[in-house]
Design an enzyme around this catalytic site. Structure first.
Site, PDB file in Angstrom:
ATOM      1  N   HIS A 133       0.710  -1.112   0.182  1.00 57.40           N
ATOM      2  CA  HIS A 133      -0.182  -0.227   0.086  1.00 57.40           C
ATOM      3  C   HIS A 133       1.013   1.198   0.078  1.00 57.40           C
ATOM      4  O   HIS A 133       1.969   1.271   0.329  1.00 57.40           O
ATOM      5  CB  HIS A 133      -1.009   0.202   1.134  1.00 57.40           C
ATOM      6  N   GLU A 183      -3.781   3.517   1.689  1.00 61.42           N
ATOM      7  CA  GLU A 183      -4.182   3.761   3.197  1.00 61.42           C
ATOM      8  C   GLU A 183      -4.359   4.989   3.532  1.00 61.42           C
ATOM      9  O   GLU A 183      -3.325   5.931   3.132  1.00 61.42           O
ATOM     10  CB  GLU A 183      -3.061   3.122   4.171  1.00 61.42           C
ATOM     11  N   HIS A 201       3.114  11.072  -7.045  1.00 59.16           N
ATOM     12  CA  HIS A 201       1.734  10.719  -7.408  1.00 59.16           C
ATOM     13  C   HIS A 201       1.677   9.046  -6.994  1.00 59.16           C
ATOM     14  O   HIS A 201       2.527   8.638  -7.028  1.00 59.16           O
ATOM     15  CB  HIS A 201       1.370  11.032  -8.750  1.00 59.16           C
ATOM     16  N   GLU A 246      -2.350   9.982 -11.188  1.00 63.90           N
ATOM     17  CA  GLU A 246      -2.174   9.896 -12.629  1.00 63.90           C
ATOM     18  C   GLU A 246      -2.853   9.000 -13.112  1.00 63.90           C
ATOM     19  O   GLU A 246      -3.170   7.688 -12.679  1.00 63.90           O
ATOM     20  CB  GLU A 246      -0.558   9.681 -12.935  1.00 63.90           C
TER      21      GLU A 246
END
Length: 250
Positions: A133, A183, A201, A246
């Site tokens: 994550h 998260e 990003h 993105e």
């Protein structure tokens, strides 16, 4: 299904960063994009899952330095045993940062050469060191969760409520276990956060860039960098807290 494709972070010494991830996390270079003013390198485990995410290192050729900020938290990587993995990293020469005992025995942290935090988590799925994550701090939990569920059609599959903060994990409802999630960390003290520029990003992939972009705008996503402004190769929007998202094609 807009599965998370990669997380981008900016680095000040590309070769040192690549060497760190290849040496300690056994990553391999998957692809590279050389431009006049920057270089993008994508890294991941050799046996990364088809829906697994990669790490993108961005190196700008102008020698700039970066500020970490605190709106981005960390990336997390998977291991079978956090104690064994942390000891392995320490024996290999990684700097001691937050060992498992200091984290209650269930996770640990190290930092890469640029100071990006890397959490080590125990999972029974996914390749060793694969991305589990990416953690983002948010100022309004309801608004942030709503953004990811409404705009990206994500669902919350795990949550953890504590005395001073809450954690919410989201990804596409039909994504594989091995897919990366986001998260969202919400602290109860009403603090605000600085984005900094050491993190770039997270990216989601799609089969049709323009169709997905139009759907995002219909759902009220910010028109930040549309496909046309990005040579119809990708596009960018922002979540409720300003983290850049993105959109890339498979």
């Amino acid at each position: 299904m807009l599965t998370l494709d990669h997380t981008m972070m900016r680095v000040e010494d590309l070769e040192a960063s690549i060497d760190w991830y290849q040496t300690y996390l056994d990553y391999e270079e998957k692809s590279r994009w050389e431009a006049d003013t920057f270089t993008n390198v994508f890294l991941g485990p050799e046996d990364v899952h088809d829906e697994g995410a990669l790490l993108e290192l961005t190196y700008n050729h102008d020698g700039r330095a970066y500020t970490m900020g605190d709106s981005w938290g960390h990336i997390a990587v998977r291991v079978e045993d956090v104690y064994d993995a942390y000891e392995e990293l320490m024996d290999a020469g990684v700097e001691d940062y937050r060992d498992p005992d200091s984290c209650g025995g269930s996770y640990a942290f190290v930092t890469d050469p640029d100071g990006h935090e890397i959490e080590i988590v125990e999972r029974d799925h996914g390749a060793k060191w694969s991305l589990d994550h990416t953690m983002l701090r948010v100022e309004d939990a309801d608004e942030a969760i709503g953004w990811y569920t409404r705009k990206l059609d994500y669902e919350m599959f795990r949550r953890s409520e504590h005395d001073s903060f809450s954690l919410y994990f989201l990804k596409p409802r039909d994504a594989a276990d091995e897919a990366m999630s986001v998260e969202l960390t919400y602290n109860y003290d009403d603090r605000s956060y600085e984005l900094g520029d050491a993190w770039g990003h997270v990216a989601v992939n799609t089969d049709d860039l323009h169709e997905t972009w139009d759907e995002l705008l219909t759902r009220g996503a910010e028109d930040y960098r549309d496909p046309e402004s990005c040579d119809d190769r990708y596009a960018f929007t922002k979540d409720a807290d300003g983290h850049e998202i993105e959109i890339v094609t498979n």
